[in-house]
Design a protein around this motif. Structure first.
Motif, PDB file in Angstrom:
ATOM      1  N   ARG A 173       5.328  -1.884   7.784  1.00  0.00           N
ATOM      2  CA  ARG A 173       5.841  -1.055   6.686  1.00  0.00           C
ATOM      3  C   ARG A 173       7.238  -1.468   6.253  1.00  0.00           C
ATOM      4  O   ARG A 173       7.973  -2.115   6.989  1.00  0.00           O
ATOM      5  CB  ARG A 173       5.833   0.430   7.024  1.00  0.00           C
ATOM      6  CG  ARG A 173       6.608   0.846   8.226  1.00  0.00           C
ATOM      7  CD  ARG A 173       6.346   2.280   8.682  1.00  0.00           C
ATOM      8  NE  ARG A 173       5.053   2.847   8.481  1.00  0.00           N
ATOM      9  CZ  ARG A 173       4.003   2.723   9.297  1.00  0.00           C
ATOM     10  NH1 ARG A 173       4.116   1.985  10.378  1.00  0.00           N
ATOM     11  NH2 ARG A 173       2.863   3.324   9.032  1.00  0.00           N
ATOM     12  N   ILE A 199       3.024  -1.681   4.012  1.00  0.00           N
ATOM     13  CA  ILE A 199       2.910  -0.266   3.639  1.00  0.00           C
ATOM     14  C   ILE A 199       4.286   0.222   3.192  1.00  0.00           C
ATOM     15  O   ILE A 199       5.301  -0.135   3.800  1.00  0.00           O
ATOM     16  CB  ILE A 199       2.443   0.586   4.837  1.00  0.00           C
ATOM     17  CG1 ILE A 199       1.050   0.173   5.285  1.00  0.00           C
ATOM     18  CG2 ILE A 199       2.487   2.080   4.492  1.00  0.00           C
ATOM     19  CD1 ILE A 199       0.645   0.769   6.623  1.00  0.00           C
ATOM     20  N   CYS A 218      -3.609   3.801  -1.838  1.00  0.00           N
ATOM     21  CA  CYS A 218      -4.035   3.875  -0.436  1.00  0.00           C
ATOM     22  C   CYS A 218      -5.535   4.197  -0.365  1.00  0.00           C
ATOM     23  O   CYS A 218      -5.944   5.254   0.104  1.00  0.00           O
ATOM     24  CB  CYS A 218      -3.200   4.925   0.297  1.00  0.00           C
ATOM     25  SG  CYS A 218      -3.455   4.912   2.079  1.00  0.00           S
ATOM     26  N   ILE A 224       0.877  -1.164   0.000  1.00  0.00           N
ATOM     27  CA  ILE A 224       0.000   0.000   0.000  1.00  0.00           C
ATOM     28  C   ILE A 224       0.914   1.214   0.000  1.00  0.00           C
ATOM     29  O   ILE A 224       1.692   1.415   0.941  1.00  0.00           O
ATOM     30  CB  ILE A 224      -0.922   0.011   1.233  1.00  0.00           C
ATOM     31  CG1 ILE A 224      -1.804  -1.245   1.250  1.00  0.00           C
ATOM     32  CG2 ILE A 224      -1.761   1.282   1.268  1.00  0.00           C
ATOM     33  CD1 ILE A 224      -2.573  -1.444   2.540  1.00  0.00           C
ATOM     34  N   ALA A 275       1.670   5.089   0.211  1.00  0.00           N
ATOM     35  CA  ALA A 275       1.030   6.258   0.812  1.00  0.00           C
ATOM     36  C   ALA A 275       2.054   7.275   1.285  1.00  0.00           C
ATOM     37  O   ALA A 275       3.101   6.898   1.809  1.00  0.00           O
ATOM     38  CB  ALA A 275       0.188   5.826   2.004  1.00  0.00           C
ATOM     39  N   SER A 331       1.241   7.567   6.644  1.00  0.00           N
ATOM     40  CA  SER A 331       1.019   6.191   7.072  1.00  0.00           C
ATOM     41  C   SER A 331      -0.259   5.969   7.866  1.00  0.00           C
ATOM     42  O   SER A 331      -0.738   4.851   7.937  1.00  0.00           O
ATOM     43  CB  SER A 331       2.209   5.722   7.898  1.00  0.00           C
ATOM     44  OG  SER A 331       3.372   5.759   7.112  1.00  0.00           O
ATOM     45  N   ALA A 390      -2.999   4.481   5.834  1.00  0.00           N
ATOM     46  CA  ALA A 390      -2.518   3.182   5.373  1.00  0.00           C
ATOM     47  C   ALA A 390      -2.530   2.164   6.508  1.00  0.00           C
ATOM     48  O   ALA A 390      -2.864   0.999   6.291  1.00  0.00           O
ATOM     49  CB  ALA A 390      -1.126   3.322   4.784  1.00  0.00           C
TER      50      ALA A 390
END
Length: 178
Positions: free
Chosen positions: A110, A138, A160, A12, A14, A17, A20
């Motif tokens: 992430r 992420i 996102c 994802i 973005a 965050s 996300a």
């Protein structure tokens, strides 16, 4: 896995965050609702109190609920990264357990600055990818080029947006998310 991309790897993408993080949590919930075994870690931000110089960031193990506070409190005048790499290293056990359990999906909070530099969860991410375990995480737009280099073009970049994440879940994991 699919024929056109044997690696099920989604990011994802973005610039911020927080939204996300909510989408990642939603994806984990959707998969669980559809009987998928999900492992990994989600980022949570507990309520900020006035006596804290910085907000706290916590990684929560999706399976056990154990929490890892990953930011160091270095005082009100500190600047720069305050990631507690010792705690992050301890949290990596969640991903190593997931590698052994081979769930339907592993969620990782992430791919960030540590991973972009070859640290953080890099080894665990590579092992999960090599094992063919589906992975969703992420990537902040700042680290998108490093992410592309890391995955060698194998990963899907997901907007996102809930609809985009739902589409990815459906196409890659056969999860009919609403």
């Amino acid at each position: 896995m699919t024929e056109d991309n044997p690696v099920v790897l989604g990011a994802i993408v973005a610039p911020d965050s927080s939204q996300a993080d909510e989408l990642l949590a939603w994806a984990a919930e959707q998969c669980g609702t559809h009987g998928k075994q999900v492992r990994g870690v989600l980022m949570e931000m507990p309520p900020h109190t006035p006596d804290q110089p910085r907000p706290k960031a916590v990684l929560r193990d999706l399976h056990t609920g154990e929490r890892y506070s990953i930011l160091q409190d270095r005082g009100p005048l500190s600047r720069g990264c305050c990631l507690d790499t010792d705690v992050l290293s301890r949290a990596s056990v969640v991903l190593r357990r997931a590698l052994a359990e081979k769930p339907d999906l592993v969620i990782v909070n992430r791919f960030g600055s540590s991973e972009a530099e070859g640290d953080g969860f890099t080894e665990e991410l590579l092992a999960l990818i090599e094992a063919g375990i589906p992975l969703l995480l992420i990537v902040n737009t700042r680290y998108l080029e490093a992410w592309r280099h890391f995955n060698g073009g194998m990963g899907d970049e997901i907007a996102c947006e809930q609809a985009a994440v739902a589409e990815w879940l459906g196409s890659r994991l056969s999860v009919d998310a609403c």
